[in-house]
Design a protein around this motif. Sequence first.
Motif: not given
Length: 119
Positions: A69-71, A76-77, A91-98, A116-118
């Motif tokens: 649920g985190n944006r 971001d790590v 690191l996050s490859p994209v912006s979004g919500v976990v 995980l999935v974003i």
Amino acid sequence: MKVYRIKVNGKAYEVEVELVENKEGNLTETSRRDDIVSNAIKSDKIEGNGEIVKAPMQGSILSIKVSKGNRVSKGDVLLILEAMKMENEILSPVSGVVSDIFVSEGKNVNNQDVLLVIS
């Protein structure tokens, strides 16, 4: 340790089975999650718009820096993966919500395991 006799194509085999780990939870939930991960691995996406983050190497999850649920923003790590006594930031490859997390702290992962999935 339990010993089972199994027949395969009419030939009997004896198999010894040792319980290594007790797992809590409903088997149906585990099976459903495994199906989701399996489908995600095949497509690199979940439900058409999710980005899968995979382990870049074999190692152990030291810490998870996000929750479901985190944006997050690109870069971001997400978590720390220890491999060969070195701490690696994933690191996050994209912006979004976990939208889902498939690992926990202390879990060993293999190269290309889904972490995980974003969305």
